[in-house]
Write an enzyme that holds these catalytic residues in place. Structure first.
Site, short mmCIF file in Angstrom:
data_model
loop_
_atom_site.label_atom_id
_atom_site.label_comp_id
_atom_site.label_asym_id
_atom_site.label_seq_id
_atom_site.Cartn_x
_atom_site.Cartn_y
_atom_site.Cartn_z
N CYS A 135 88.35 -26.42 -27.16
CA CYS A 135 87.03 -26.31 -25.82
C CYS A 135 85.16 -26.95 -26.14
CB CYS A 135 87.36 -24.73 -25.71
SG CYS A 135 86.91 -24.48 -24.17
N ASP A 136 85.16 -27.90 -26.49
CA ASP A 136 84.01 -28.69 -28.05
C ASP A 136 83.44 -29.67 -26.80
OD1 ASP A 136 82.70 -27.99 -30.12
OD2 ASP A 136 82.26 -29.39 -29.43
#
Ligand SMILES: *Cc1c(COP(=O)(O)O)cnc(C)c1O
Length: 377
Positions: free
Chosen positions: A329-330
């Site tokens: 989630c980056d």
């Protein structure tokens, strides 16, 4: 799935597809074809006289890979206590281990000396002092900076010194009771420019003569790593590179010179096929995004530095351009852009070729994704 031409053999490809079809292993995982690694061991060094090959363990330190190459007679180039312990666990003789990391931790140095490692690189006066204290009398070689143009992963910005300083460092090492035996350099990893080796060997020759004039008789030239593999584009083959390197070395250096080679990427890179799964797809703005379960943090770190992989999917749709992203989630976790690929379905397998080097060894468990397994086939 169809194998794009110019990569692994049909035989390897069939092994990969068979493994995927028959195994209940959950992707992502990295398959390593033993045959390719064994072939590389037999090719590398073959065309350079008086050469010894030391596999740069950091490219792929999987214990099964180490166990595979160990009986084939290669040595190992290491930089840390972890890598040393790996080799110690299968009783690799200290005579087959060198360390070309110019700045070593105290812990590693102490353990390497205790194990009996005798060859150390350096590129600073402070390191000479450290070596003189912890590894008195050992064989040392100085790291020279050389041109890295045309390398996709340049290494000259961190290590190495210019000729004059290298000379002072050889003299200083001798004064401190060490045994200066040679010179090393690294032309940059994934080096596509054959002339980098020529330029580097010429520069080393100059230093060699200057050392001789100071009464230091060197005997070894360590040409480092840098041999390239095919990711997307064609690269010069190892035989071509080595024949050229052999020629310049033996035109210019004493005929009894010892040559060390430290391949990392070329030894294991093209033996690897990452097996991953498409976990999502969408359109963001006018970009088509493909999300897969291996990304920058859990295996494909080198994509950030510009390595472009070749992807294979089973779909027969017309190719279109994709932005490929990893599972975390980056927003840094984007592997590549404008990759031409037929549209797959979510849940399909996606294979990543030439991914055996600097993938798992770079992987972290960032964001809770486990490090993919390595499986030899
Ligand atoms: C990483 C490294 C290598 C291996 O380089 P490749 O480009 O992967 O062949 C060799 N020698 C040293 C000192 C290294 O740090």
């Amino acid at each position: 799935m169809e194998l794009p031409s110019g990569f692994i053999s049909k035989e390897t490809w069939n092994k990969v597809l068979n493994y995927i079809a028959l195994s209940d292993e959950e992707p992502p995982y990295l398959l390593m074809d033993k045959k390719i690694v064994q072939d590389k061991v037999s090719i590398i060094g073959k065309n350079i006289r008086n050469s010894r090959v030391f596999y740069a363990v950091k490219a792929n330190p999987d214990i099964e890979v180490i166990k595979l190459v160990n009986p084939l007679g290669v040595g190992f180039e290491i930089a840390s206590e972890g890598e040393l312990q790996l080799l110690a666990s299968i009783n690799v003789e200290p005579e087959r281990i060198i360390t070309s990391n110019p700045v070593k931790t105290f812990k590693f140095l102490e353990q390497a000396v205790e194990y009996g490692v005798k060859y150390y690189a350096y590129d600073s006066f402070a390191e000479v002092d450290k070596l003189a204290r912890y590894a008195p009398g050992s064989n040392v070689y100085v790291r020279l900076t050389v041109p890295n143009e045309g390398s996709e992963w340049p290494l000259s910005k961190k290590f190495g010194v210019e000729t004059d300083e290298a000379l002072d460092l050889l003299v200083y090492a001798k004064d401190k009771g060490l045994n200066p035996v040679g010179i090393t350099f690294h032309v940059g990893s994934q080096c596509n420019n054959v002339y980098n080796w020529n330029a580097a060997v010429d520069k080393a020759r100059e230093l060699w003569e200057m050392a001789e004039q100071k009464g230091i008789k060197l005997s070894m030239l360590n040409i480092g790593g840098g041999y390239p593999i095919r990711y997307t584009k064609n690269v010069p083959d190892i035989e071509t590179i080595e024949k050229k390197v052999d020629k310049v070395i033996f035109q210019k250096f004493p005929q009894d010179i010892e040559v060390f080679i430290e391949p990392g990427r070329a030894m294991v890179g093209d033996a690897g096929v990452f097996v991953s799964t498409v976990i999502g797809k969408t359109k963001r703005g006018d970009e088509n995004w493909l999300h897969i379960d291996v990304g920058v943090f859990n295996g494909l770190m080198e994509s950030v530095g510009g390595i472009k992989y070749t992807y294979v999917v089973g779909s027969r749709n017309d190719p279109m351009a994709w932005t490929i992203a990893g599972p975390s989630c980056d927003s840094f976790d984007v592997i590549d852009r404008e990759v031409e690929l037929p549209e797959p379905e979510v849940g399909n397998r996606i294979l990543i070729l030439s991914s055996g080097a600097y993938t798992i060894s770079y992987a972290s468990e960032f964001n809770g994704f486990s490090i993919p397994k390595t499986i030899l086939i």
